[in-house]
Design a protein around this motif. Structure first.
Motif, PDB file in Angstrom:
ATOM      1  N   VAL A  52       2.307  -1.821  -5.374  1.00  0.00           N
ATOM      2  CA  VAL A  52       1.778  -2.561  -4.269  1.00  0.00           C
ATOM      3  C   VAL A  52       1.878  -2.021  -3.063  1.00  0.00           C
ATOM      4  O   VAL A  52       1.067  -2.282  -2.284  1.00  0.00           O
ATOM      5  CB  VAL A  52       2.756  -3.915  -4.589  1.00  0.00           C
ATOM      6  CG1 VAL A  52       3.017  -4.471  -3.214  1.00  0.00           C
ATOM      7  CG2 VAL A  52       2.492  -4.723  -5.640  1.00  0.00           C
ATOM      8  N   LYS A  53       2.440  -0.809  -2.886  1.00  0.00           N
ATOM      9  CA  LYS A  53       2.354   0.042  -1.745  1.00  0.00           C
ATOM     10  C   LYS A  53       1.317   1.191  -2.010  1.00  0.00           C
ATOM     11  O   LYS A  53       1.909   1.970  -3.133  1.00  0.00           O
ATOM     12  CB  LYS A  53       3.803   0.578  -1.362  1.00  0.00           C
ATOM     13  CG  LYS A  53       4.552  -0.595  -0.687  1.00  0.00           C
ATOM     14  CD  LYS A  53       4.086  -1.143   0.508  1.00  0.00           C
ATOM     15  CE  LYS A  53       5.180  -2.455   1.228  1.00  0.00           C
ATOM     16  NZ  LYS A  53       4.251  -3.217   2.022  1.00  0.00           N
ATOM     17  N   GLU A  54       0.417   1.281  -1.330  1.00  0.00           N
ATOM     18  CA  GLU A  54      -0.520   2.237  -1.658  1.00  0.00           C
ATOM     19  C   GLU A  54      -0.085   3.553  -1.679  1.00  0.00           C
ATOM     20  O   GLU A  54       0.537   3.936  -0.838  1.00  0.00           O
ATOM     21  CB  GLU A  54      -1.703   2.106  -0.772  1.00  0.00           C
ATOM     22  CG  GLU A  54      -3.068   2.808  -1.121  1.00  0.00           C
ATOM     23  CD  GLU A  54      -4.213   2.164  -0.413  1.00  0.00           C
ATOM     24  OE1 GLU A  54      -4.185   1.807   0.907  1.00  0.00           O
ATOM     25  OE2 GLU A  54      -5.409   2.671  -0.616  1.00  0.00           O
ATOM     26  N   HIS A  55      -0.399   4.435  -2.649  1.00  0.00           N
ATOM     27  CA  HIS A  55      -0.306   5.820  -2.790  1.00  0.00           C
ATOM     28  C   HIS A  55      -1.392   6.628  -2.224  1.00  0.00           C
ATOM     29  O   HIS A  55      -2.395   6.340  -2.590  1.00  0.00           O
ATOM     30  CB  HIS A  55       0.148   6.224  -4.202  1.00  0.00           C
ATOM     31  CG  HIS A  55       1.300   5.801  -4.932  1.00  0.00           C
ATOM     32  ND1 HIS A  55       1.899   6.636  -5.281  1.00  0.00           N
ATOM     33  CD2 HIS A  55       2.088   4.732  -4.636  1.00  0.00           C
ATOM     34  CE1 HIS A  55       3.339   6.265  -5.624  1.00  0.00           C
ATOM     35  NE2 HIS A  55       3.348   4.857  -5.371  1.00  0.00           N
ATOM     36  N   ARG A  56      -0.809   7.628  -1.431  1.00  0.00           N
ATOM     37  CA  ARG A  56      -1.993   8.549  -1.094  1.00  0.00           C
ATOM     38  C   ARG A  56      -1.987   9.985  -1.922  1.00  0.00           C
ATOM     39  O   ARG A  56      -2.697  10.697  -2.055  1.00  0.00           O
ATOM     40  CB  ARG A  56      -1.930   8.886   0.324  1.00  0.00           C
ATOM     41  CG  ARG A  56      -1.927   7.769   1.162  1.00  0.00           C
ATOM     42  CD  ARG A  56      -3.027   7.574   1.894  1.00  0.00           C
ATOM     43  NE  ARG A  56      -3.291   6.183   2.568  1.00  0.00           N
ATOM     44  CZ  ARG A  56      -4.305   5.519   2.733  1.00  0.00           C
ATOM     45  NH1 ARG A  56      -5.401   5.753   1.935  1.00  0.00           N
ATOM     46  NH2 ARG A  56      -4.398   4.283   3.264  1.00  0.00           N
ATOM     47  N   GLY A  57      -0.856  10.085  -2.637  1.00  0.00           N
ATOM     48  CA  GLY A  57      -0.687  11.289  -3.160  1.00  0.00           C
ATOM     49  C   GLY A  57      -1.247  11.549  -4.661  1.00  0.00           C
ATOM     50  O   GLY A  57      -2.314  10.809  -4.744  1.00  0.00           O
ATOM     51  N   GLY A  58      -0.939  12.326  -5.556  1.00  0.00           N
ATOM     52  CA  GLY A  58      -1.679  12.558  -6.815  1.00  0.00           C
ATOM     53  C   GLY A  58      -1.433  11.615  -7.897  1.00  0.00           C
ATOM     54  O   GLY A  58      -0.528  10.786  -7.779  1.00  0.00           O
ATOM     55  N   THR A  59      -1.884  11.823  -8.966  1.00  0.00           N
ATOM     56  CA  THR A  59      -1.887  10.901 -10.082  1.00  0.00           C
ATOM     57  C   THR A  59      -1.092  11.798 -11.214  1.00  0.00           C
ATOM     58  O   THR A  59      -1.312  12.690 -11.263  1.00  0.00           O
ATOM     59  CB  THR A  59      -3.065  10.234 -10.790  1.00  0.00           C
ATOM     60  OG1 THR A  59      -4.152  11.300 -11.081  1.00  0.00           O
ATOM     61  CG2 THR A  59      -3.552   9.347  -9.683  1.00  0.00           C
ATOM     62  N   VAL A  60      -0.550  10.874 -12.075  1.00  0.00           N
ATOM     63  CA  VAL A  60      -0.077  11.453 -13.273  1.00  0.00           C
ATOM     64  C   VAL A  60      -0.537  10.655 -14.668  1.00  0.00           C
ATOM     65  O   VAL A  60      -1.052   9.527 -14.704  1.00  0.00           O
ATOM     66  CB  VAL A  60       1.638  11.521 -13.703  1.00  0.00           C
ATOM     67  CG1 VAL A  60       2.223  12.362 -12.364  1.00  0.00           C
ATOM     68  CG2 VAL A  60       1.960  10.090 -13.355  1.00  0.00           C
TER      69      VAL A  60
END
Ligand SMILES: *Cc1c(COP(=O)(O)O)cnc(C)c1O
Length: 430
Positions: free
Chosen positions: A338-346
């Motif tokens: 719900v809070k947008e991520h700017r970092g990488g994915t897993v």
């Protein structure tokens, strides 16, 4: 998913921040967009306007009273599959005279109830069922309106658990037997009135071709039945699919532009209207999934992160009891924090707390690296989501919320433990 988008780094439903709803009502919770649902109903009507068409919402996709009220107030009909669904429709102010009653296993009590309420039609799936309705209607001194569900034996190209129109399925009557069955109704079942013909070839169809094949197969028979017995309608079923993958990434309100291959309400209608228009029959469509599927998300909170030998697990507070689609027929839901991520994915498995290996929401999924405490939105959860929920593992039913612009209301409160065991009785000897 027109009504769900990130605004200022926070996922919104219409103008409401989903984080606010999660904070106020907790998780798991289903959040529906009122605008999405009313616009989808309007889109079906607009697209089918060249026909004498009627939209009957398939109640089983999502049967919350508020959702049914939205449909009823706009004059929609309902496709029901049980006496319970008819009761719900009536409670919501729906008109029984606009209800078509489908399903292979209608009980005597259900048939009586539906006759008393004066439903539009029984869509029947076997000769045995027709004979039962004839007998019951006779006892009640009524004439029962019936249609037979024809099984056109076409492959809908969908998951094998949700295909319904091949000879391998329990649904409908083989197309070759239809003429003789209507003759039998006409000549030997005096308390039945053949009013129409029905088909429903499967769910989550993404291409129009199977519909066209089925319509081409059934049209000559429909015309013959109109000629012989004066049937008035042809219900072509539901099944129009939705987008489960890529519904948010595109960011475009008109997400279908990103999916040129995916059938839309408009392309579906454009393809079928020319075939149906010349028949002079009233056309009923029974959309369920397409009406509400993209109109809701399910909010769930990440509880733990667990690193197994082979996999990374994100354990969330929603289980297969809350949304069973992944376990039941490999249903796919996009999952976004719900809070947008700017970092990488897993790459992780998103799993619930229920004690079953099938209790997963996603497997080997590339997702933002969400941490315990974060709220996630499982997208496109409006259809066959809450309506299939159970209290398995003694987990109370989730809350449901309806958003309207910048306002929202709870349309089902989270079940309490007391409510969960209501109806249970202890041993008599105490
Ligand atoms: C379930 C069902 C529908 C709705 O199917 P969707 O794929 O949700 O559109 C329509 N008609 C009948 C008879 C059904 O059983």
């Amino acid at each position: 998913m027109h009504s769900f988008a990130y605004k200022d780094g926070s996922l919104h439903c219409e103008n409401v921040d989903l984080a606010d709803i999660a904070r106020r009502v907790g998780t798991p919770a289903f959040v529906y967009s009122r605008k999405d649902i009313t616009e989808t109903l309007a889109a079906f009507r607009r697209a089918l306007a060249p026909l004498d068409a009627h939209v009957a919402y398939a109640v089983k996709a999502c049967s919350n009273r508020a959702i049914l009220q939205l449909m009823a107030r706009q004059g929609a009909g309902f496709d029901i599959v049980s006496g319970g669904e008819l009761w719900r429709v009536i409670q919501a102010g729906g008109d029984p005279a606009l209800c078509t009653y489908a399903g292979v296993g209608k009980t005597e009590a259900e048939i009586r109830y539906a006759l008393e309420q004066g439903i539009h039609c029984f869509n029947c799936e076997s000769e045995e069922e027709l004979r039962a309705i004839d007998r019951i209607a006779g006892q009640m001194g009524r004439k029962a309106p019936v249609a037979v569900r024809v099984n056109p034996n076409v492959d809908a190209h969908t998951h094998k658990y949700i295909t319904t129109g091949t000879s391998e399925n329990k649904f409908g009557v083989d197309i070759a037997r239809i003429p003789q069955l209507y003759r039998a109704i006409y000549t030997t079942m005096p308390n039945l009135q053949p009013r129409g013909i029905q088909m429903h070839i499967g769910s989550q169809l993404t291409e129009v071709q199977p519909y066209l094949m089925a319509i081409e197969k059934v049209a000559p028979i429909a015309m013959e039945l109109k000629e012989l017995y004066g049937i008035e309608f042809w219900s072509i079923g539901g099944g129009v699919g939705i987008v489960y993958d890529g519904c948010l990434e595109s960011g475009a309100p008109e997400w279908w532009r990103e999916h040129p291959e995916q059938m839309t309400i408009e392309s579906f209608a454009a393809a079928i209207v020319p075939l149906l228009q010349p028949l002079g029959l009233r056309i009923i469509v029974e959309p369920g999934r397409r009406m509400v599927g993209n109109a809701a998300v399910m909010l769930t909170t990440c509880l733990y992160e667990k690193r197994g030998e082979a996999k990374l697990f994100k354990i969330v507070d929603a289980g297969m009891n809350d949304i069973i689609r992944p376990a039941l027929y490999e249903g796919y839901h996009e999952i976004w924090p719900v809070k947008e991520h700017r970092g990488g994915t897993v790459t992780a498995d998103i799993v619930g707390p229920v004690c079953e290996s099938a209790d997963f929401q996603a497997q080997d999924r590339q997702i933002p690296d969400v941490k315990p405490g974060e709220v996630l939105a499982e997208m496109s959860a409006g259809a066959y989501g809450f309506s299939m929920a159970s209290t398995y593992n003694s987990r109370p039913l989730a809350a449901e919320v309806l958003v309207d612009g910048d306002r929202w209301q709870i349309i089902r409160h989270r079940q309490s433990l007391q409510e969960m065991v209501q109806g249970e009785r202890g041993l008599e000897e105490g």
